[in-house]
Design an enzyme around this catalytic site. Structure first.
Site, PDB file in Angstrom:
ATOM      1  CB  ILE A 181     112.014  26.183 -34.488  1.00 45.81           C
ATOM      2  CG1 ILE A 181     112.273  26.773 -35.928  1.00 45.81           C
ATOM      3  CG2 ILE A 181     110.841  26.849 -33.656  1.00 45.81           C
ATOM      4  CD1 ILE A 181     111.137  26.559 -36.829  1.00 45.81           C
ATOM      5  CB  SER A 182     116.891  29.524 -34.527  1.00 43.27           C
ATOM      6  OG  SER A 182     117.753  28.137 -34.429  1.00 43.27           O
ATOM      7  CD  GLN A 183     115.246  36.312 -32.640  1.00 46.94           C
ATOM      8  OE1 GLN A 183     115.955  35.964 -31.710  1.00 46.94           O
ATOM      9  NE2 GLN A 183     114.990  37.597 -32.744  1.00 46.94           N
ATOM     10  N   PRO A 184     113.696  33.648 -36.646  1.00 46.14           N
ATOM     11  CG  PRO A 184     111.795  33.916 -37.466  1.00 46.14           C
ATOM     12  CD  PRO A 184     112.560  33.711 -36.100  1.00 46.14           C
ATOM     13  NE  ARG A 202     110.561  30.339 -37.519  1.00 49.54           N
ATOM     14  CZ  ARG A 202     110.246  30.640 -36.417  1.00 49.54           C
ATOM     15  NH1 ARG A 202     109.072  31.429 -35.907  1.00 49.54           N
ATOM     16  NH2 ARG A 202     110.967  30.400 -35.057  1.00 49.54           N
TER      17      ARG A 202
END
Ligand code: SAH
Length: 209
Positions: A55-58, A29
């Site tokens: 960027i999206s949350q994992p 990431r």
């Protein structure tokens, strides 16, 4: 170490599909986050990227990927390439990923990352994801990574009869994460998975870079 902790956290929150966890584990990431936030790459939070996007949350990446129930032969359409992080996770679990982004700058940066990671099963397009990708339809799976204001009808029409579409739907700051599953005869069932916060899906391509 930080990666192992992240993956354990996702598992405890319900992302239990081993293939999905492995795909997340194998996707660096920190390659997708801007310099200013590199040290926060392994936190389970969304982070700012260029063009005012995120960027999206994992955890959300894990949850949406798991909800797609990908198969190794799946052809997947993703709307909203952003950093390319979610795209890279999808690429490890499916045959081909078609991804559409409305900012050229983001798309170019994502393409460079796919190349650096030797990901060869991603096909990119600069365009308006509201329209989907008619020439390549129908798809086995569709993932929208920006909030659709209403039911994504155009994209549902580009799904195979037994396909699955996952998308945040709603006009406000908080949306429903929905999973549509085709019944094989032209109809769909719909489940709401949880509440999420996504940047909105915007019409047209961005005029700025
Ligand atoms: N999945 C991404 C997060 C993307 S944020 C990641 O992992 O980094 C949502 C993205 O959707 C943004 O990059 C935004 O520019 C894009 N987007 C918004 N509306 C769009 C549209 N109509 N067509 C294509 N992309 C769109």
């Amino acid at each position: 170490m930080r990666l192992a902790k992240l993956v354990l956290g996702l598992r405890s929150q319900g992302v239990t599909d081993p293939a999905v966890l492995t795909a997340i584990e194998r996707t660096p990431r920190d390659l997708f986050t801007p310099d200013l936030f590199k040290d926060r790459s392994w936190e389970d939070s969304a982070l700012p990227i260029a063009c005012g996007q995120t960027i999206s949350q994992p955890y959300i990446v894990g949850l949406m990927t798991q909800a797609l129930t990908l198969e190794p032969r799946s052809r997947v359409l993703e709307i909203g390439t952003g950093s390319g992080y979610q795209t890279s996770v999808l690429s490890r679990l499916s045959r081909l990923v078609y991804t559409v982004e409305r900012y050229r700058t983001l798309l170019r940066a994502a393409e460079a990352r796919f190349e650096a990671l030797q990901i060869t099963n991603v096909i990119t397009r600069f365009g308006d994801g509201f329209l989907g990708w008619g020439e390549q339809a129908p798809f086995d799976r569709i993932l929208i990574t920006a909030a659709a204001p209403d039911e994504p009808i155009v994209l549902l029409r580009q799904l195979k009869p037994s396909g699955v579409l996952v998308a945040p739907v709603g006009k406000g700051p908080v949306q429903e994460l929905r999973r549509y599953a085709g019944d094989g005869q032209g109809g769909f069932s719909m489940d709401v998975l949880c509440e999420v916060r996504f940047v909105p899906l915007l019409e047209g391509v961005a005029r700025e870079l």
